[in-house]
Design a protein around this motif. Sequence first.
Motif, PDB file in Angstrom:
ATOM      1  N   MET A   1     -31.710 -11.379  -6.147  1.00 49.93           N
ATOM      2  CA  MET A   1     -32.385 -12.520  -5.572  1.00 49.93           C
ATOM      3  C   MET A   1     -31.366 -13.456  -4.923  1.00 49.93           C
ATOM      4  O   MET A   1     -30.270 -13.613  -5.412  1.00 49.93           O
ATOM      5  N   THR A   2     -31.800 -14.072  -3.845  1.00 49.30           N
ATOM      6  CA  THR A   2     -30.961 -15.013  -3.125  1.00 49.30           C
ATOM      7  C   THR A   2     -31.166 -16.413  -3.671  1.00 49.30           C
ATOM      8  O   THR A   2     -32.292 -16.834  -3.899  1.00 49.30           O
ATOM      9  N   HIS A   3     -30.076 -17.117  -3.872  1.00 51.14           N
ATOM     10  CA  HIS A   3     -30.143 -18.497  -4.344  1.00 51.14           C
ATOM     11  C   HIS A   3     -29.329 -19.361  -3.393  1.00 51.14           C
ATOM     12  O   HIS A   3     -28.101 -19.418  -3.499  1.00 51.14           O
ATOM     13  N   PRO A   4     -29.985 -20.033  -2.437  1.00 45.14           N
ATOM     14  CA  PRO A   4     -29.261 -20.868  -1.480  1.00 45.14           C
ATOM     15  C   PRO A   4     -28.513 -21.997  -2.200  1.00 45.14           C
ATOM     16  O   PRO A   4     -29.004 -22.547  -3.180  1.00 45.14           O
ATOM     17  N   VAL A   5     -27.339 -22.303  -1.709  1.00 43.68           N
ATOM     18  CA  VAL A   5     -26.524 -23.365  -2.291  1.00 43.68           C
ATOM     19  C   VAL A   5     -26.790 -24.639  -1.493  1.00 43.68           C
ATOM     20  O   VAL A   5     -26.397 -24.754  -0.333  1.00 43.68           O
ATOM     21  N   VAL A   6     -27.461 -25.587  -2.121  1.00 42.76           N
ATOM     22  CA  VAL A   6     -27.835 -26.831  -1.441  1.00 42.76           C
ATOM     23  C   VAL A   6     -26.587 -27.592  -0.995  1.00 42.76           C
ATOM     24  O   VAL A   6     -26.540 -28.160   0.089  1.00 42.76           O
ATOM     25  N   ARG A   7     -25.558 -27.612  -1.831  1.00 39.45           N
ATOM     26  CA  ARG A   7     -24.324 -28.325  -1.501  1.00 39.45           C
ATOM     27  C   ARG A   7     -23.746 -27.836  -0.169  1.00 39.45           C
ATOM     28  O   ARG A   7     -23.224 -28.625   0.611  1.00 39.45           O
ATOM     29  N   GLU A   8     -23.849 -26.544   0.113  1.00 41.03           N
ATOM     30  CA  GLU A   8     -23.351 -26.016   1.383  1.00 41.03           C
ATOM     31  C   GLU A   8     -24.147 -26.576   2.561  1.00 41.03           C
ATOM     32  O   GLU A   8     -23.599 -26.793   3.641  1.00 41.03           O
ATOM     33  N   HIS A   9     -25.416 -26.828   2.364  1.00 42.92           N
ATOM     34  CA  HIS A   9     -26.230 -27.446   3.406  1.00 42.92           C
ATOM     35  C   HIS A   9     -25.795 -28.899   3.616  1.00 42.92           C
ATOM     36  O   HIS A   9     -25.657 -29.353   4.750  1.00 42.92           O
ATOM     37  N   ASP A  10     -25.579 -29.619   2.507  1.00 43.61           N
ATOM     38  CA  ASP A  10     -25.105 -31.005   2.603  1.00 43.61           C
ATOM     39  C   ASP A  10     -23.795 -31.068   3.381  1.00 43.61           C
ATOM     40  O   ASP A  10     -23.623 -31.910   4.268  1.00 43.61           O
ATOM     41  N   GLU A  11     -22.869 -30.189   3.040  1.00 39.31           N
ATOM     42  CA  GLU A  11     -21.561 -30.171   3.716  1.00 39.31           C
ATOM     43  C   GLU A  11     -21.702 -29.818   5.193  1.00 39.31           C
ATOM     44  O   GLU A  11     -20.997 -30.374   6.044  1.00 39.31           O
ATOM     45  N   ALA A  12     -22.603 -28.901   5.517  1.00 43.48           N
ATOM     46  CA  ALA A  12     -22.813 -28.519   6.915  1.00 43.48           C
ATOM     47  C   ALA A  12     -23.350 -29.697   7.721  1.00 43.48           C
ATOM     48  O   ALA A  12     -22.910 -29.932   8.862  1.00 43.48           O
ATOM     49  N   VAL A  13     -24.283 -30.451   7.160  1.00 40.71           N
ATOM     50  CA  VAL A  13     -24.814 -31.635   7.846  1.00 40.71           C
ATOM     51  C   VAL A  13     -23.703 -32.661   8.014  1.00 40.71           C
ATOM     52  O   VAL A  13     -23.527 -33.229   9.099  1.00 40.71           O
TER      53      VAL A  13
END
Length: 139
Positions: free
Chosen positions: A1-13
């Motif tokens: 199962m895939t578990h997206p890393v929210v922190r990586e989204h925060d850093e990308a923004v």
Amino acid sequence: MTHPVVREHDEAVLQAVETIGRPVAISDAPNGALDALLAGSGPGYYIIYPIGGGSRDGSVADPYADIELTYQITCVDQGPEGVRWLSDQLEPKLAALSVPNRRVLWVRPTAPSGIWPDNDTAAQTLYFTTPTFRIRTAP
């Protein structure tokens, strides 16, 4: 199962907004940015607020692989024109958003935000606007 890393989204923004060249931080004013703005020696700045309540979706095989997150990006400056300029810079930068190991399906601005005076932060009136963006990614 895939578990997206929210922190990586925060850093990308954060990284996308940093390319505008103005001070930016997550959940608080960038260090020294408010004092510099009030002293007339600093530019307007951004505060990124990750908003709770995102959604998860996906296929039957991987039902939580996709993620949708919302970000409010507060723009602060000495006048309404500066605030609107800061706000206008966001959409093209976020449209080119890249998140590690994810495919950005879309970035959608919500309804345009108004501009308000902030008479509570300091003796000198500053202005702010609070545009929000919804971002959806998949593996």
